[in-house]
Structure formats: C-alpha cells, structure tokens
Design an enzyme around this catalytic site. Structure first.
Site, short mmCIF file in Angstrom:
data_model
loop_
_atom_site.label_atom_id
_atom_site.label_comp_id
_atom_site.label_asym_id
_atom_site.label_seq_id
_atom_site.Cartn_x
_atom_site.Cartn_y
_atom_site.Cartn_z
N CYS A 60 6.01 -10.80 1.22
CA CYS A 60 5.58 -10.03 0.05
C CYS A 60 6.73 -9.16 -0.47
O CYS A 60 7.32 -8.39 0.29
CB CYS A 60 4.37 -9.18 0.39
SG CYS A 60 2.97 -10.16 0.97
N ARG A 175 2.63 -11.26 -3.59
CA ARG A 175 2.20 -11.64 -2.25
C ARG A 175 2.42 -13.14 -2.07
O ARG A 175 1.54 -13.97 -2.35
CB ARG A 175 0.73 -11.26 -2.01
CG ARG A 175 0.50 -9.74 -2.04
CD ARG A 175 -0.84 -9.37 -1.45
NE ARG A 175 -0.92 -9.71 -0.03
CZ ARG A 175 -0.44 -8.96 0.96
NH1 ARG A 175 0.18 -7.81 0.69
NH2 ARG A 175 -0.57 -9.34 2.21
N ASP A 340 3.00 5.84 10.17
CA ASP A 340 3.27 4.46 9.77
C ASP A 340 4.26 4.38 8.61
O ASP A 340 5.00 3.41 8.49
CB ASP A 340 1.94 3.79 9.39
CG ASP A 340 2.13 2.39 8.84
OD1 ASP A 340 2.88 1.62 9.45
OD2 ASP A 340 1.53 2.08 7.80
N CYS A 381 1.77 23.00 -7.05
CA CYS A 381 0.68 22.45 -6.26
C CYS A 381 -0.18 23.55 -5.66
O CYS A 381 -1.42 23.45 -5.65
CB CYS A 381 1.22 21.57 -5.15
SG CYS A 381 2.00 20.04 -5.72
N CYS A 390 -6.67 17.24 -3.45
CA CYS A 390 -5.43 16.46 -3.36
C CYS A 390 -4.52 16.91 -2.23
O CYS A 390 -3.99 16.10 -1.47
CB CYS A 390 -4.70 16.55 -4.70
SG CYS A 390 -3.11 15.73 -4.76
#
Length: 451
Positions: A60, A175, A340, A381, A390
């Site tokens: 991909c 993909r 990850d 923020c 958020c």
C-alpha cells in the site's frame, strides 16, 4: 494504524506520575513483575503486537510502516513461540482487570499462519486461567484468509479489523499488492468469507486523497453494499521534511526505489494525505447520514468518543484523551515502543527479554511521553471551545503553527473544529437522552420532527 475497536472494553489512560521500580530477573531468566505495583500504575494497558514486524504481502502506497523493516536489517521478522510466551505472561500478570485484550497487527499478521495463533491462544488461556476473560483482536488486509482461518477466528471469537477504503476505485488507488495490482475484489471476498463464518468484523477505512471528497459514498458503500455495522475512520497524514518530500510522495512500499525510513518529522505532507478541510467534511458527511438514520445500528468509534465527551466521560479512543501513554507497540523481536505511531529509535522503551512490560509502561520515559499530550498544547488549543472533545488529537499530527506562530498545532485542527462545532446540537440531545435513561437513538425522531 489502529487495532479494531471493542465496545466491551474501554481504553484505559492514566495521567499520574508513575515512579519506576526495577524488576528482578526470575523464572527462567525472564524479567519478573515488581513485588509492589508502581505508584499510579494503570489497571490495564493496551499492547499492539506485531509478530511479522513491518512485513506485509501488500504494498500500500501510503503505509509508512512498511519502511520500518529498515530498523531490523537482515531480520527474518517472525515472532518465536518462546517470545510469545514471555509476552503473554508479562501482559496477563500486569493487568489488574479481569478482561485483557490481546491485539495483533502488522505488517500483515496472518503471514504467521493460523497454527501460530492456535498455539498462541492456547498458551494465553493456559497462562490466564479460568478467572480471566481474554479478548483477541487481529487487524488484517484479508487477502490470505480462507475457510480454515475463519473457522478458527469464529471458534475463538477473535475480533477482526479488515482494511477497506471504500468502493473499488477508491480502495485500489493506494491499496495494491507487490506487483501494483488492485486488491479490492480480494478484500471484498475476505469480508464475505468472514460474514459466512459469523466472525465479528470491524472495517478500518483510511481516508486519503482518493476518497476524502466522497464521505457519504464511502459510508453508504459500507452500510448498504457490504452490510458493515462497525466502521473505524482513520485519516492518512504522512509527514515529510523538505529534503524527503519527493521520496515520500513516491510511497513507502517495496516498489519505491529510494524509500526512506518514516519518522514523525517535518511539516510537509504527501500528496496522498487528507487535507484538514477534507477530513472535517468527510466526518461531517458521514455523521449527518448516521445521526439521521443509523444511531444504534451502525457504530463509528469517532462518534462514540464524541458522545462520551459530551457526557463528561473518558473517550474510548486514546487520540481524544487528555493524556496517553498506555497504548504501546511490541515488535516481533520483543522491542517495545511508546506507541504504534512512534516505532522509531527515539521512542524505544526496551525489550521484554530484559525488562518487564510493567516496568516499561511505568518508566519516566513513557510517562513523560503520555503527559506531553496535555502539557505541550499551544494556547490556541488550551483555550479552544471544543478542547473537551479533541484534546489536540494525536501528537503525531501536531506539526503546524497557530495563528500567533506557536508550534504544536494539530495539522487537522481546522477539520476537527468544524466537525465538533457542527455536531454540538445532536450530541447534546443524545447526551440528555442518555442522562434521563432513554436510548440515544431517539435523536433520529427528534431531528426528523425538527426538520
């Protein structure tokens, strides 16, 4: 890149300072759990294990994780049974909860073969004993699944996350397999096979340049054409520096001749990346269809997390939590990384052969990583009206500057702001329904009457 969502499990997060304690080398020379729980240690945490590392049978274009094989040159990229046993022992004994999620991703984890997972599940049950409830999840591209695989997945009640990016033309834009060939038909066949075997399956949909302007079409394809009821939406944002942007635009798979190692660096994005405006409009289009027709029938984790925020509860997704740090990644060789999305040298915590998972989760390095999600927010923020929903989203996307020139603004900020302000009214309605003991799906009738 994410593991499949499990509605039965809430993702833990912890914002306390944890004091790291050393572990001793005990049984069979393996690290042992500390004799007492470190201060503030989370009762549960999430590990995304990668038994094949970054190795995948597909190529991909946007999958930057394919480049991570460069971290382990010459490696065979297969997790051994001994390492599996070490991992499972450490994971299970570190949990203070009855339910434990055991999650696998890649690369492509099915490359290990179904027998690997038969042994793994049996070992996990042996270690856990009857008092624990084990929940297995597997993220896959589906192309290697067959009847034997699906019979196993159904028997062990494995929750599968299947990657599909919408109708064929949108899915096949990026993909593809190692020869550059489209994969949609193979993935659709995998979906149908999983359904025939009654395997619980979430669809993981990456949103990128090829499908970002077609949110409603993508959603209806999943709901109407495939009969999907659990849909995770993942924005594709591929960062790059000025020096690497041309190589990054060529893609991260083996077909790219000068593929660099992907790092969370740079303020540019590839041409495949979704824009902030596209992301906000995609979420809004899907939400409007869902909230008028599908509440209680189709489940979208981003919407569930938003509703939790409007209820004043902790979201089920780490990207919307105030802090993070309790979702780590385990490589095929036992290396553990902070997240990850941060499988890179600066975020290596250690290896389970020499350090216990509990020690790494409790380490000052990991606690600093998790707390930085809150402490590094720019003023824009901090003072934002939708911060409660958020919380600056994922730190991996915080590489732009605010209007005042302050660093650390999320690249997708404008899209999220537009989305969260758009859903305020229906979210307030659903939150009030739930507070008064009524089902959230009554919002559909309320909105229809108002229209």
């Amino acid at each position: 890149m994410t593991s499949p969502s499990n509605s039965k499990r809430s993702s833990p997060h912890n914002d306390l300072v944890i004091v790291s304690q050393s572990v001793s080398i005990g049984r069979k020379g393996e690290p042992e759990l500390p004799p007492t729980w470190p201060e503030g240690f989370p009762p549960a945490f999430h590990v995304l294990a990668k038994p094949t590392g970054a190795i995948c049978n597909l190529d991909c274009t946007y999958c930057f994780f394919l480049s991570k094989e460069q971290l382990y040159p010459g490696d065979r990229f297969r997790m051994s049974d001994d390492l599996v046993a070490t991992y499972l022992s450490q994971l299970i004994e570190s949990h203070q909860t009855r339910e434990i999620t055991i999650a696998f991703q890649g690369g492509e984890p099915t490359l290990m073969g179904v027998e690997f997972y038969r042994r793994l599940v049996a070992k996990a049950k042996e270690i856990a004993g009857p008092q624990r409830i084990l929940e297995f999840t597997l993220q896959t591209n589906g192309t290697l699944l067959d009847d034997e695989w699906c019979e196993f997945l159904a028997a062990e009640q494995v929750l599968v996350g299947l990657s599909i990016d919408g109708p064929a033309a949108m899915h096949d834009a990026f993909r593809v397999d190692k020869q550059g060939r489209p994969t949609y038909e193979r993935v659709k066949a995998a979906w149908e096979l999983l359904q025939r075997h009654d395997v619980a399956t979430n669809v993981l949909c990456s949103v990128h340049a090829a499908n970002a302007d077609h949110g409603l079409e993508v959603y209806k394809h999943f709901r109407d054409d495939l009969g999907v009821r659990f849909i995770q939406l993942i924005p594709i944002v591929e960062r790059a520096t000025p020096e690497l942007i041309d190589k990054a635009d060529a893609g991260w798979g083996e077909r790219a001749s000068e593929r660099p190692l992907y790092l969370q660096e740079g303020s540019l994005v590839t041409e495949r990346s979704v824009t902030p405006a596209q992301w906000g409009k995609f979420l809004t289009a899907v939400f409007d269809e869902w909230v008028h027709n599908d509440v209680g029938e189709v489940f979208v984790p981003s919407f569930d997390a938003a509703l939790a925020a409007w209820l004043g509860m902790q979201p089920s997704m780490c990207i919307f939590s105030e802090t993070c740090g309790t979702a780590i990644a385990l490589e095929h060789n036992g290396d553990v990384y902070s997240c990850d999305h941060y499988v890179e040298p600066d975020f290596l915590l250690g290896n389970i052969a020499t350090q216990h998972l509990a020690e790494m989760v409790a380490s000052p390095q990991q606690q600093a990583f998790g707390s930085a999600k809150a402490t590094t927010l720019p003023s824009q923020c901090v003072n934002c009206e939708v911060r409660f929903a958020c919380h600056g989203e994922c730190p991996r996307n915080r590489f732009t500057t605010t209007a005042d020139g302050e660093d650390g603004l999320n690249y997708l900020c404008a899209g999220y702001y537009g989305f969260f302000t758009h859903i305020d009214r229906p979210m307030k309605i659903m939150a009030e329904l739930l507070r008064t003991g009524r089902p959230a799906d009554e919002v559909m009738a309320i909105l229809a009457q108002a229209d």
